[in-house]
Design a protein around this motif. Structure first.
Motif, PDB file in Angstrom:
ATOM      1  N   ALA A   1     -15.982  24.196 -22.507  1.00  0.00           N
ATOM      2  CA  ALA A   1     -17.090  25.151 -22.383  1.00  0.00           C
ATOM      3  C   ALA A   1     -18.257  24.735 -23.280  1.00  0.00           C
ATOM      4  N   ALA A   2     -17.953  24.334 -24.503  1.00  0.00           N
ATOM      5  CA  ALA A   2     -19.008  23.894 -25.425  1.00  0.00           C
ATOM      6  C   ALA A   2     -19.699  22.643 -24.889  1.00  0.00           C
ATOM      7  N   ASP A   3     -18.922  21.739 -24.283  1.00  0.00           N
ATOM      8  CA  ASP A   3     -19.486  20.525 -23.714  1.00  0.00           C
ATOM      9  C   ASP A   3     -20.421  20.869 -22.548  1.00  0.00           C
ATOM     10  N   LYS A   4     -20.025  21.795 -21.694  1.00  0.00           N
ATOM     11  CA  LYS A   4     -20.880  22.195 -20.568  1.00  0.00           C
ATOM     12  C   LYS A   4     -22.184  22.799 -21.073  1.00  0.00           C
ATOM     13  N   ARG A   5     -22.069  23.676 -22.045  1.00  0.00           N
ATOM     14  CA  ARG A   5     -23.275  24.311 -22.596  1.00  0.00           C
ATOM     15  C   ARG A   5     -24.195  23.250 -23.206  1.00  0.00           C
ATOM     16  N   ARG A   6     -23.611  22.316 -23.912  1.00  0.00           N
ATOM     17  CA  ARG A   6     -24.388  21.248 -24.546  1.00  0.00           C
ATOM     18  C   ARG A   6     -25.090  20.394 -23.481  1.00  0.00           C
ATOM     19  N   ARG A   7     -24.372  20.048 -22.424  1.00  0.00           N
ATOM     20  CA  ARG A   7     -24.959  19.254 -21.348  1.00  0.00           C
ATOM     21  C   ARG A   7     -26.077  20.021 -20.653  1.00  0.00           C
ATOM     22  N   LEU A   8     -25.876  21.312 -20.452  1.00  0.00           N
ATOM     23  CA  LEU A   8     -26.921  22.134 -19.834  1.00  0.00           C
ATOM     24  C   LEU A   8     -28.162  22.219 -20.719  1.00  0.00           C
ATOM     25  N   THR A   9     -27.957  22.350 -22.012  1.00  0.00           N
ATOM     26  CA  THR A   9     -29.077  22.420 -22.949  1.00  0.00           C
ATOM     27  C   THR A   9     -29.869  21.116 -22.948  1.00  0.00           C
ATOM     28  N   ALA A  10     -29.162  19.993 -23.011  1.00  0.00           N
ATOM     29  CA  ALA A  10     -29.832  18.689 -22.993  1.00  0.00           C
ATOM     30  C   ALA A  10     -30.543  18.469 -21.666  1.00  0.00           C
ATOM     31  N   ALA A  11     -29.903  18.851 -20.575  1.00  0.00           N
ATOM     32  CA  ALA A  11     -30.520  18.702 -19.248  1.00  0.00           C
ATOM     33  C   ALA A  11     -31.752  19.586 -19.125  1.00  0.00           C
ATOM     34  N   ALA A  12     -31.687  20.795 -19.668  1.00  0.00           N
ATOM     35  CA  ALA A  12     -32.848  21.688 -19.618  1.00  0.00           C
ATOM     36  C   ALA A  12     -34.034  21.057 -20.334  1.00  0.00           C
ATOM     37  N   ALA A  13     -33.793  20.499 -21.514  1.00  0.00           N
ATOM     38  CA  ALA A  13     -34.882  19.861 -22.258  1.00  0.00           C
ATOM     39  C   ALA A  13     -35.479  18.708 -21.457  1.00  0.00           C
ATOM     40  N   GLN A  14     -34.631  17.895 -20.856  1.00  0.00           N
ATOM     41  CA  GLN A  14     -35.103  16.739 -20.102  1.00  0.00           C
ATOM     42  C   GLN A  14     -35.847  17.157 -18.828  1.00  0.00           C
ATOM     43  N   VAL A  15     -35.228  18.001 -18.028  1.00  0.00           N
ATOM     44  CA  VAL A  15     -35.812  18.358 -16.727  1.00  0.00           C
ATOM     45  C   VAL A  15     -37.081  19.183 -16.902  1.00  0.00           C
ATOM     46  N   LEU A  16     -37.090  20.106 -17.855  1.00  0.00           N
ATOM     47  CA  LEU A  16     -38.304  20.894 -18.093  1.00  0.00           C
ATOM     48  C   LEU A  16     -39.445  19.999 -18.564  1.00  0.00           C
ATOM     49  N   HIS A  17     -39.136  18.980 -19.348  1.00  0.00           N
ATOM     50  CA  HIS A  17     -40.157  18.029 -19.791  1.00  0.00           C
ATOM     51  C   HIS A  17     -40.696  17.243 -18.597  1.00  0.00           C
ATOM     52  N   GLU A  18     -39.811  16.812 -17.733  1.00  0.00           N
ATOM     53  CA  GLU A  18     -40.215  15.976 -16.604  1.00  0.00           C
ATOM     54  C   GLU A  18     -40.916  16.758 -15.495  1.00  0.00           C
ATOM     55  N   ARG A  19     -40.481  17.982 -15.241  1.00  0.00           N
ATOM     56  CA  ARG A  19     -41.001  18.727 -14.084  1.00  0.00           C
ATOM     57  C   ARG A  19     -41.834  19.947 -14.450  1.00  0.00           C
ATOM     58  N   GLY A  20     -41.677  20.437 -15.661  1.00  0.00           N
ATOM     59  CA  GLY A  20     -42.360  21.666 -16.038  1.00  0.00           C
ATOM     60  C   GLY A  20     -41.519  22.881 -15.681  1.00  0.00           C
ATOM     61  N   VAL A  21     -41.860  24.000 -16.284  1.00  0.00           N
ATOM     62  CA  VAL A  21     -41.072  25.226 -16.113  1.00  0.00           C
ATOM     63  C   VAL A  21     -41.148  25.735 -14.678  1.00  0.00           C
ATOM     64  N   GLU A  22     -42.337  25.807 -14.154  1.00  0.00           N
ATOM     65  CA  GLU A  22     -42.507  26.427 -12.837  1.00  0.00           C
ATOM     66  C   GLU A  22     -41.861  25.622 -11.716  1.00  0.00           C
ATOM     67  N   ARG A  23     -41.840  24.312 -11.834  1.00  0.00           N
ATOM     68  CA  ARG A  23     -41.276  23.484 -10.764  1.00  0.00           C
ATOM     69  C   ARG A  23     -39.788  23.188 -10.946  1.00  0.00           C
ATOM     70  N   THR A  24     -39.208  23.664 -12.016  1.00  0.00           N
ATOM     71  CA  THR A  24     -37.790  23.412 -12.275  1.00  0.00           C
ATOM     72  C   THR A  24     -36.958  24.597 -11.814  1.00  0.00           C
TER      73      THR A  24
END
Length: 197
Positions: A12-35
């Motif tokens: 569970a901690a690993d999933k949360r960590r992966r989601l957090t890292a992915a959120a930082a990456q994808v939001l940076h690449e696409r922006g909030v509105e397009r993600t």
């Protein structure tokens, strides 16, 4: 059965960590509105239904991304704090920024672009949280100028961080990583001139 509990908690901690890292990456690449949450789930390699278990809303994922940016900043400044001279720490910071020139030219500064986008939203809460991350960088830089015995450390920190934000913005707008190299060299020269006083 007791052996499966720690394993489940670790997963569970690993999933949360992966989601957090992915959120930082994808939001940076696409922006909030397009993600979408599905974009983040895909990047984290987590089933989209699991996202809601860890994060109830997209804003929760934005907060997670901001905490990821804070963790990256703390890691970087922690490593820089190992250098004995405060001006060397600041030079190494600029060199780290320039080292990310291709990423900046493609997407801009992770925290700066997120802060600018969040400022456009009507609710006005997450932009203040993004400002906390930028304030953390400003405070660290001011501490370095203060330790170097320079006058107006807060003003010098603002000049340094504004220089970084400007070169990131222009590198992104022009899709030219060379902007980061050229302006980074100017910031390094400026820091050297301060040390010569």
């Amino acid at each position: 059965m007791t052996n499966s509990v720690p394993t489940r908690a670790v997963r569970a901690a690993d999933k949360r960590r992966r989601l957090t890292a992915a959120a930082a990456q994808v939001l940076h690449e696409r922006g909030v509105e397009r993600t979408t949450l599905a974009d983040i789930a895909s990047a984290a390699e987590v089933p989209v239904g699991n996202v809601y278990y860890y994060f109830k809303t997209k804003d929760d994922l934005v907060r997670a991304a901001l905490s990821e940016h804070t963790a990256h900043l703390d890691d970087l400044t922690g490593r820089l704090d190992q250098l004995p001279d405060p001006l060397d720490r600041l030079r190494a910071l600029v060199e780290a920024w320039v080292g990310q020139r291709d990423l900046a030219a493609r997407y801009g500064c992770p925290t700066g672009t997120l802060a600018a986008e969040l400022d456009k939203r009507a609710d006005g809460t997450l932009d203040a949280e993004a400002a906390v991350v930028i304030r953390r960088l400003l405070d660290w830089a001011a501490d370095q100028f203060r330790a170097a015995g320079l006058p107006d450390p807060d003003g010098l920190a603002l000049t340094l961080v504004a220089g970084y934000q400007g070169m990131s913005l222009l590198a992104n707008a022009l899709r030219d990583p060379g902007v980061m190299e050229r302006e980074g060299a100017r910031l390094l020269d400026w820091l050297s001139s301060l040390g010569a006083r």
